[in-house]
Structure formats: C-alpha cells, structure tokens
Design a protein around this motif. Sequence first.
Motif, PDB file in Angstrom:
ATOM      1  N   GLY A 136       0.793  -1.218   0.000  1.00 44.92           N
ATOM      2  CA  GLY A 136       0.000   0.000   0.000  1.00 44.92           C
ATOM      3  C   GLY A 136       0.825   1.266   0.000  1.00 44.92           C
ATOM      4  N   GLY A 137       0.484   2.190  -0.884  1.00 41.57           N
ATOM      5  CA  GLY A 137       1.154   3.474  -0.936  1.00 41.57           C
ATOM      6  C   GLY A 137       0.283   4.626  -0.453  1.00 41.57           C
ATOM      7  N   ALA A 138      -1.013   4.587  -0.775  1.00 45.30           N
ATOM      8  CA  ALA A 138      -1.901   5.699  -0.440  1.00 45.30           C
ATOM      9  C   ALA A 138      -1.985   5.925   1.061  1.00 45.30           C
ATOM     10  CB  ALA A 138      -3.291   5.449  -1.022  1.00 45.30           C
ATOM     11  N   LYS A 139      -1.933   4.859   1.843  1.00 40.74           N
ATOM     12  CA  LYS A 139      -2.016   4.973   3.300  1.00 40.74           C
ATOM     13  C   LYS A 139      -0.636   5.186   3.937  1.00 40.74           C
ATOM     14  CE  LYS A 139      -6.251   2.229   3.735  1.00 40.74           C
ATOM     15  NZ  LYS A 139      -6.589   2.256   2.312  1.00 40.74           N
ATOM     16  N   ASN A 140       0.387   5.257   3.115  1.00 43.63           N
ATOM     17  CA  ASN A 140       1.747   5.366   3.632  1.00 43.63           C
ATOM     18  C   ASN A 140       2.444   6.659   3.216  1.00 43.63           C
ATOM     19  OD1 ASN A 140       4.919   3.814   3.192  1.00 43.63           O
ATOM     20  ND2 ASN A 140       3.973   4.176   5.166  1.00 43.63           N
ATOM     21  N   GLY A 141       1.692   7.553   2.547  1.00 41.33           N
ATOM     22  CA  GLY A 141       2.278   8.835   2.190  1.00 41.33           C
ATOM     23  C   GLY A 141       2.173   9.233   0.732  1.00 41.33           C
ATOM     24  N   LEU A 142       1.684   8.339  -0.124  1.00 45.85           N
ATOM     25  CA  LEU A 142       1.495   8.697  -1.530  1.00 45.85           C
ATOM     26  C   LEU A 142       0.136   9.375  -1.715  1.00 45.85           C
ATOM     27  CD1 LEU A 142       2.788   5.612  -3.557  1.00 45.85           C
ATOM     28  CD2 LEU A 142       4.075   7.514  -2.582  1.00 45.85           C
ATOM     29  N   GLY A 143       0.001  10.080  -2.843  1.00 50.40           N
ATOM     30  CA  GLY A 143      -1.293  10.633  -3.182  1.00 50.40           C
ATOM     31  C   GLY A 143      -2.218   9.579  -3.739  1.00 50.40           C
ATOM     32  N   LEU A 144      -1.653   8.675  -4.504  1.00 47.90           N
ATOM     33  CA  LEU A 144      -2.372   7.523  -5.034  1.00 47.90           C
ATOM     34  C   LEU A 144      -1.335   6.511  -5.495  1.00 47.90           C
ATOM     35  CD1 LEU A 144      -3.737   8.177  -8.641  1.00 47.90           C
ATOM     36  CD2 LEU A 144      -2.010   9.573  -7.569  1.00 47.90           C
ATOM     37  N   GLY A 145      -1.774   5.281  -5.669  1.00 46.71           N
ATOM     38  CA  GLY A 145      -0.894   4.264  -6.224  1.00 46.71           C
ATOM     39  C   GLY A 145      -0.517   3.179  -5.249  1.00 46.71           C
ATOM     40  N   GLU A 146      -0.534   1.948  -5.743  1.00 43.07           N
ATOM     41  CA  GLU A 146      -0.116   0.771  -4.995  1.00 43.07           C
ATOM     42  C   GLU A 146       0.855  -0.017  -5.876  1.00 43.07           C
ATOM     43  OE1 GLU A 146      -2.267   0.310  -1.782  1.00 43.07           O
ATOM     44  OE2 GLU A 146      -2.325   2.369  -2.526  1.00 43.07           O
ATOM     45  N   ALA A 147       1.650  -0.855  -5.246  1.00 42.75           N
ATOM     46  CA  ALA A 147       2.584  -1.698  -5.986  1.00 42.75           C
ATOM     47  C   ALA A 147       2.176  -3.159  -5.827  1.00 42.75           C
ATOM     48  CB  ALA A 147       4.004  -1.502  -5.480  1.00 42.75           C
ATOM     49  N   VAL A 148       2.076  -3.863  -6.942  1.00 46.31           N
ATOM     50  CA  VAL A 148       1.798  -5.301  -6.926  1.00 46.31           C
ATOM     51  C   VAL A 148       3.126  -6.006  -7.159  1.00 46.31           C
ATOM     52  CG1 VAL A 148       0.466  -7.192  -7.925  1.00 46.31           C
ATOM     53  CG2 VAL A 148      -0.496  -4.879  -7.876  1.00 46.31           C
ATOM     54  N   ILE A 149       3.542  -6.806  -6.169  1.00 42.57           N
ATOM     55  CA  ILE A 149       4.882  -7.401  -6.189  1.00 42.57           C
ATOM     56  C   ILE A 149       4.763  -8.913  -6.238  1.00 42.57           C
ATOM     57  CG2 ILE A 149       7.070  -7.562  -4.953  1.00 42.57           C
ATOM     58  CD1 ILE A 149       6.298  -4.889  -3.586  1.00 42.57           C
ATOM     59  N   PHE A 150       5.246  -9.494  -7.316  1.00 49.14           N
ATOM     60  CA  PHE A 150       5.249 -10.947  -7.491  1.00 49.14           C
ATOM     61  C   PHE A 150       6.623 -11.476  -7.095  1.00 49.14           C
ATOM     62  CE2 PHE A 150       1.824  -9.629 -10.227  1.00 49.14           C
ATOM     63  CZ  PHE A 150       0.895 -10.668 -10.188  1.00 49.14           C
ATOM     64  N   PHE A 151       6.678 -12.226  -6.016  1.00 53.22           N
ATOM     65  CA  PHE A 151       7.942 -12.832  -5.610  1.00 53.22           C
ATOM     66  C   PHE A 151       8.228 -14.087  -6.421  1.00 53.22           C
ATOM     67  CE2 PHE A 151       6.347 -10.551  -1.830  1.00 53.22           C
ATOM     68  CZ  PHE A 151       7.343  -9.590  -1.765  1.00 53.22           C
ATOM     69  N   ASP A 152       7.176 -14.740  -6.875  1.00 57.43           N
ATOM     70  CA  ASP A 152       7.295 -15.826  -7.851  1.00 57.43           C
ATOM     71  C   ASP A 152       7.018 -15.205  -9.208  1.00 57.43           C
ATOM     72  OD1 ASP A 152       7.036 -17.980  -9.553  1.00 57.43           O
ATOM     73  OD2 ASP A 152       5.747 -19.145  -8.208  1.00 57.43           O
ATOM     74  N   ARG A 153       8.084 -14.909  -9.946  1.00 61.46           N
ATOM     75  CA  ARG A 153       7.944 -14.149 -11.186  1.00 61.46           C
ATOM     76  C   ARG A 153       7.095 -14.881 -12.227  1.00 61.46           C
ATOM     77  NH1 ARG A 153      12.056 -10.004 -11.823  1.00 61.46           N
ATOM     78  NH2 ARG A 153      11.826 -10.207 -14.074  1.00 61.46           N
TER      79      ARG A 153
END
Length: 348
Positions: A204-221
């Motif tokens: 989560g980015g919006a709740k952590n200081g961003l105006g908008l935007g989240e990152a989807v992170i695949f650890f299994d590519r």
Amino acid sequence: MTHRPQQFASDNYAGICPEAFAAMARANDGSASAYGEDVWTKRACDAFRDLFETDCEVFFVFNGTAANALALSALCQSFHSVICSTAAHVETDECGAPEFFSNGAKLLTAASPDGRLTPEILRALATSRSDIHFPKPSVVSITQATETGRVYSIDEVRAISFAARNLGLKLHMDGARFANACARLDCAPADLSWRAGVDVLCFGGAKNGLGLGEAVIFFDRALAADFEYRCKQAGQLASKMRFLSAPWLGLLESGAWLRNARHANFCARKLADAVEASPGVSLTFPVEANAVFLSAPPAMLDALREKGWLFYTFIGAAARFMFAWDADPAQVEALSQDIVEVSRTITP
C-alpha cells in the motif's frame, strides 16, 4: 469536514508526504517515455528489489482495489475460489472486484474473532468439500495489517503459508498497511513476505504517504506472466507512469515508508494509552498498528461527534480512529482529552 484542524476517521485523509511530493516534482522535469518505459519506473522497480532483497516483478496501479483484484485474478481461474477472512478487505470493501476481474472466482470466507486467519481455519475451509460442484480452492488471501488493526507475526504468516502449500494453494497478502506491520514487528520486509511464503504482495502506498498508487509485487515471477495485459485491460496502465512510480522512490530511497508507518503506529498507541482507563471506554482490539477501535456507549460517541470528531462505526459498532504519516500529536492529544472528558460526564 468540521472545524477540527485534523480528523482521524481514515488514514486516507492525509496528503502526500514531502519525500513523495519532491520525487514527483523531480520526475516532472522534462519529458519521459510513456507506459512505464521511463527511468523513474525502472528505478522504482529496482528500489523494491533492493528493499525485499530479491529479484521480484513489480507493477504499479492506481489503487488498492485494482491491486488486490488483479493480483487474485492472476492466481486463479473462474472456477477457483479464494479463502479469506469474513473481515478481509477483499470481501468487505472491494465491491465484488476480485470476482469480477477473475471472471467469477468465488471468495470463501471464514469467521475469526479478530479478522485473522489461522492454519486450522484455513484447512477446515479448504477441505470442507472436494466435489466438482464446489469452486476449487486456489488462493489464500490475508490482510496485513487486518481491518481490525491486528498484525500477523512472521511465524503466523509462515504457518499459514505452510498450510497453504500442503493444500496446493498460493498465498496473497493484501498489504494496504504492510509498512505499519513492518514497523510494529521491526522486521525486514523480506521476512514478512517472500521468506515467510507470500507469493504476491500488494504494497500500500496511499495509506503510507502517496497521493495515489499501490505496488503489486510478485515474488514468484512466473505468476506475473501477462500481468501487464491485465493491468492494461483493467484501465490500470498509466500512460504517464512516472507519476505513479516516482513517488515510491521518495518513500523507499529516503526510508520515509518506514518512518511514516512508525509515526502512525506511535500516534495510535498514544491515543490508546491515554483513554483505555476511562470509564465506559474499552479497546475492542489490541492496538498493533495504526488503528484504534474503541467500544463506548452510544451517548459517548454522540457527544464526541457533537465536539466535531469524525469516525466510523462499521466494525461491531466500535469507533475506529486511524492515524497516518501526518498525524499531529497535539491533535491526538485533543482527541484523547475529549474522549476522557465525555467518558467522565456521561454515565454509561
């Protein structure tokens, strides 16, 4: 809003933190390639790889609903199911988006007292039926921190992952407040994610200081195959991607992502400590991240509203107060003083 200079009904009320805003301003200098082919997006992806100490695949989307729904759609087919808590955000607050983007995969929900899944609950639900008339379990989704403000420990995530693996299931983590969980546990992000068995994390980015935007992170590519097409089809491929990705650089490279979360958690604890001994007031759940749920008589809650405070009561009628990176300790103190005052003047 109200005459109050700051409200704590949601951590979405906060603006953009200075580090993220400055990074966006730097990215605004001149032109850059579109659709994520810019240097800012490449740097942000590498910053996540450094943070998680692994060669993960990273995608940027506009909001948490898209992040969760698209991530889950990549992990299951339409005849599959996703196991989650009845209090999971994907169940209570996504307007059916996970089912929509997966073309009908069903959410199988299990009740738990504090919104956290356990291996026992997971196994019971996953093995309740195995006939062809029932949607086949494919994914487990956990919310970190939960909608009730609880945090899964590293060992708890590992135990859920172990149970999921034994059942042939993937593990998705809705990390809208993942930073707050890391701050609470004082752990490396890798230890709370892929090292604990998480396949896909929505950071989560919006709740952590961003105006908008989240990152989807695949650890299994391998699980990220064609995910960029899902993003495009869902209207989540930003043409000027640098303005989604560059603010992440401001958070990650400066360490603000963790400082912001620590401050938010501190303010939640500050409120809880100040009011938990007040007559008629009790903590509905232990305070572990940036949320405080207070149980109090309706008359007390009405009195707080009359004093101008905003809050939600959608979980068990408890008053929820959320704290963000910009929470002003002076305003937290003002809120706590008003809670103590109304608790003393209104008989439960």
